[in-house]
Motif scaffolding. Structure first.
Motif, PDB file in Angstrom:
ATOM      1  N   LEU A  60      -0.011  -8.446   1.379  1.00 12.92           N
ATOM      2  CA  LEU A  60       1.143  -7.547   1.329  1.00 12.92           C
ATOM      3  C   LEU A  60       1.472  -6.990   2.711  1.00 12.92           C
ATOM      4  O   LEU A  60       2.645  -6.796   3.042  1.00 12.92           O
ATOM      5  CB  LEU A  60       0.893  -6.411   0.338  1.00 12.92           C
ATOM      6  CG  LEU A  60       0.791  -6.810  -1.138  1.00 12.92           C
ATOM      7  CD1 LEU A  60       0.623  -5.576  -2.011  1.00 12.92           C
ATOM      8  CD2 LEU A  60       2.004  -7.605  -1.589  1.00 12.92           C
TER       9      LEU A  60
ATOM     10  N   LYS B 110       8.830  -2.378  -1.735  1.00 10.57           N
ATOM     11  CA  LYS B 110       9.205  -2.187  -0.334  1.00 10.57           C
ATOM     12  C   LYS B 110       9.431  -3.511   0.392  1.00 10.57           C
ATOM     13  O   LYS B 110      10.237  -3.580   1.323  1.00 10.57           O
ATOM     14  CB  LYS B 110       8.144  -1.352   0.377  1.00 10.57           C
ATOM     15  CG  LYS B 110       8.195   0.135   0.042  1.00 10.57           C
ATOM     16  CD  LYS B 110       7.141   0.918   0.816  1.00 10.57           C
ATOM     17  CE  LYS B 110       7.265   2.408   0.525  1.00 10.57           C
ATOM     18  NZ  LYS B 110       6.234   3.204   1.241  1.00 10.57           N
TER      19      LYS B 110
ATOM     20  N   TYR C 123       0.265  -1.129  -7.434  1.00 17.00           N
ATOM     21  CA  TYR C 123       0.817  -1.784  -6.245  1.00 17.00           C
ATOM     22  C   TYR C 123       2.353  -1.842  -6.266  1.00 17.00           C
ATOM     23  O   TYR C 123       2.950  -2.373  -5.334  1.00 17.00           O
ATOM     24  CB  TYR C 123       0.273  -3.205  -6.126  1.00 17.00           C
ATOM     25  CG  TYR C 123      -1.143  -3.277  -5.583  1.00 17.00           C
ATOM     26  CD1 TYR C 123      -1.397  -3.176  -4.220  1.00 17.00           C
ATOM     27  CD2 TYR C 123      -2.228  -3.437  -6.442  1.00 17.00           C
ATOM     28  CE1 TYR C 123      -2.686  -3.229  -3.713  1.00 17.00           C
ATOM     29  CE2 TYR C 123      -3.530  -3.491  -5.950  1.00 17.00           C
ATOM     30  CZ  TYR C 123      -3.759  -3.386  -4.595  1.00 17.00           C
ATOM     31  OH  TYR C 123      -5.032  -3.441  -4.104  1.00 17.00           O
TER      32      TYR C 123
ATOM     33  N   GLU D 288       4.869   0.162  -5.770  1.00 12.82           N
ATOM     34  CA  GLU D 288       5.629   0.726  -4.646  1.00 12.82           C
ATOM     35  C   GLU D 288       5.618  -0.216  -3.447  1.00 12.82           C
ATOM     36  O   GLU D 288       6.643  -0.420  -2.788  1.00 12.82           O
ATOM     37  CB  GLU D 288       5.035   2.074  -4.252  1.00 12.82           C
ATOM     38  CG  GLU D 288       5.722   2.719  -3.052  1.00 12.82           C
ATOM     39  CD  GLU D 288       5.064   4.019  -2.631  1.00 12.82           C
ATOM     40  OE1 GLU D 288       5.451   4.561  -1.575  1.00 12.82           O
ATOM     41  OE2 GLU D 288       4.157   4.494  -3.359  1.00 12.82           O
ATOM     42  N   TYR D 289       4.467  -0.809  -3.158  1.00  9.54           N
ATOM     43  CA  TYR D 289       4.340  -1.698  -2.002  1.00  9.54           C
ATOM     44  C   TYR D 289       5.075  -3.017  -2.238  1.00  9.54           C
ATOM     45  O   TYR D 289       5.646  -3.591  -1.302  1.00  9.54           O
ATOM     46  CB  TYR D 289       2.867  -1.951  -1.707  1.00  9.54           C
ATOM     47  CG  TYR D 289       2.081  -0.673  -1.523  1.00  9.54           C
ATOM     48  CD1 TYR D 289       2.158   0.042  -0.334  1.00  9.54           C
ATOM     49  CD2 TYR D 289       1.300  -0.163  -2.560  1.00  9.54           C
ATOM     50  CE1 TYR D 289       1.458   1.230  -0.162  1.00  9.54           C
ATOM     51  CE2 TYR D 289       0.602   1.029  -2.398  1.00  9.54           C
ATOM     52  CZ  TYR D 289       0.687   1.720  -1.204  1.00  9.54           C
ATOM     53  OH  TYR D 289       0.001   2.894  -1.050  1.00  9.54           O
TER      54      TYR D 289
ATOM     55  N   SER E  70       5.121  -7.565   4.327  1.00 12.68           N
ATOM     56  CA  SER E  70       5.959  -6.409   4.668  1.00 12.68           C
ATOM     57  C   SER E  70       6.490  -6.483   6.097  1.00 12.68           C
ATOM     58  O   SER E  70       7.387  -5.716   6.469  1.00 12.68           O
ATOM     59  CB  SER E  70       5.170  -5.111   4.476  1.00 12.68           C
ATOM     60  OG  SER E  70       4.104  -5.028   5.409  1.00 12.68           O
TER      61      SER E  70
ATOM     62  N   SER F  52      -4.107  -6.791  -0.401  1.00 13.09           N
ATOM     63  CA  SER F  52      -3.694  -5.828   0.627  1.00 13.09           C
ATOM     64  C   SER F  52      -3.348  -6.528   1.934  1.00 13.09           C
ATOM     65  O   SER F  52      -2.345  -6.200   2.582  1.00 13.09           O
ATOM     66  CB  SER F  52      -4.802  -4.800   0.856  1.00 13.09           C
ATOM     67  OG  SER F  52      -5.017  -4.030  -0.319  1.00 13.09           O
TER      68      SER F  52
END
Length: 360
Positions: free
Chosen positions: A112, A177, A171, A173-174, A116, A109
């Motif tokens: 990511l 992105k 995970y 979707e993340y 992002s 997390s």
């Protein structure tokens, strides 16, 4: 065991090879299609020890603020290829039971969240290097500055996203992105040609990227995401014979490609273990087998242990290609600019673990 542990403490790439090699042995890693490799089972006692010792590199080199992992021990710089390795290694650590699911979620997390918001060159493309402490773009002197981009590094990262999504689809979707922020217009052309850039006189200059082997692996990576890959999988080549085994090599002039013509183990082993049910694997299957067989046969013919890969050094020339074939010679060891360094030839523990994964 002590000498190997010392090497692990120095080389992030070696640590990653150990972890990923172990994961492929126990689970069979994804090729993007959701299929598995042949062997699945519990790690042996030695394999468990290798994985636990390797995890020390993560403990010592993960930056708390960003989740990024130093490319070399205590050196706070990383490229996108190495970030991809980190994602796969983190997945491997969880799959092997070296870390708990809670620790995996926390580390992933944080990583990511950093990815992002990575600063991009001209707001479009990931930079060649990032500072692991700040997550900012950096140059080779670790000073805040954009350097350009690399389709090769980006391709490795793209594979890593597929690997994480295969084992942890929650995970997805993340992961998607992260990619949706980027522009690929200057990374791969409409014919599937891979592109990189460097700064010349203060301006970004776009050039072709990829040599036989690496180009095929990266083309396969882009193919997983639906990009055209034709040009990158049809490079001009010639063939040399080592112990009667045909080894294909790139025949383009290094003066125009700015990369020496080399054959090393890594790209072929990555194709075999990560892209196994793809067109790229079927196309490269004979080359993969030959790169493995020629190193094995060197032992039977000459009793010389051989596991060839590129690696970094702490002094000049800093990056070495320890090859099966390079610039017209078998078992050649050269630098990025094509200079000979026969005294730097070695048995790469990194390559040993990859070759072991292929053998299994």
């Amino acid at each position: 065991m002590k000498s190997i542990a010392v090497t692990w403490a120095i080389s992030g790439s070696l640590f990653i090879a150990v972890f990923i090699g172990c994961m492929y042995v126990i689970t069979g890693a994804t090729d993007g299609s959701g299929t598995h490799s042949d062997r699945r089972g519990v790690l042996s006692a030695n394999e468990q020890l290798w994985a636990k010792v390797s995890w020390r590199y993560f403990i010592n080199n993960t930056q708390e603020a960003t989740g990024l992992v130093n490319s070399l021990d205590s050196y706070p710089v990383v490229n996108l290829w190495q970030i991809g390795d980190t994602l796969i290694s983190l997945t491997a650590a969880a799959q092997l039971g070296v870390i708990s699911r809670q620790e995996f979620d926390q580390r992933l997390s944080l990583l990511l969240a950093t990815l992002s918001h990575l600063p991009l060159v001209a707001g479009k493309t990931p930079n060649l290097l990032y500072n692991t402490v700040t997550g900012q773009m950096t140059d080779y002197a670790n000073q805040p500055k954009p350097l350009g981009w690399s389709a090769q590094d980006i391709g490795r990262f793209m594979v890593s996203l597929k690997v994480v999504a295969r084992f942890y689809p929650e995970y997805s979707e993340y992961l998607d992105k992260i990619m949706l922020r980027w522009s690929f217009c200057q990374v791969i052309d409409n014919n599937g040609g891979l592109l990189k850039s460097t700064i010349v006189n203060g301006r970004f200059v776009v050039k072709s990227e990829g040599r036989l082997g690496y180009s095929d692996y990266i083309a396969g990576a882009f193919g997983l995401w639906g990009f055209p890959i034709g040009t990158s999988t049809n490079l001009p080549y010639n063939t040399t014979f080592i112990y009667g085994i045909p080894i294909d090599f790139d025949i383009r002039d290094a003066r125009t490609t700015h990369t020496p013509s080399i054959i090393v183990s890594l790209p072929y082993l990555l194709i075999a273990m990560e892209l196994k049910n793809t067109h790229i694997f079927k196309q490269q299957k004979e080359r993969i087998e030959n790169v493995y067989r020629v190193q094995e046969k060197r032992w039977y013919k000459e009793h010389i242990l051989t596991a060839r890969s590129d690696y970094f050094t702490s002094v000049s020339p800093y990056h070495v290609y320890d090859t099966v074939f390079a610039n017209g010679y078998h078992w050649n060891t050269i630098s990025q600019d094509g200079q000979f360094y026969p005294d730097l030839a070695q048995v790469s523990t990194k390559a040993v673990f990859w070759l072991m994964g292929l053998m299994e």
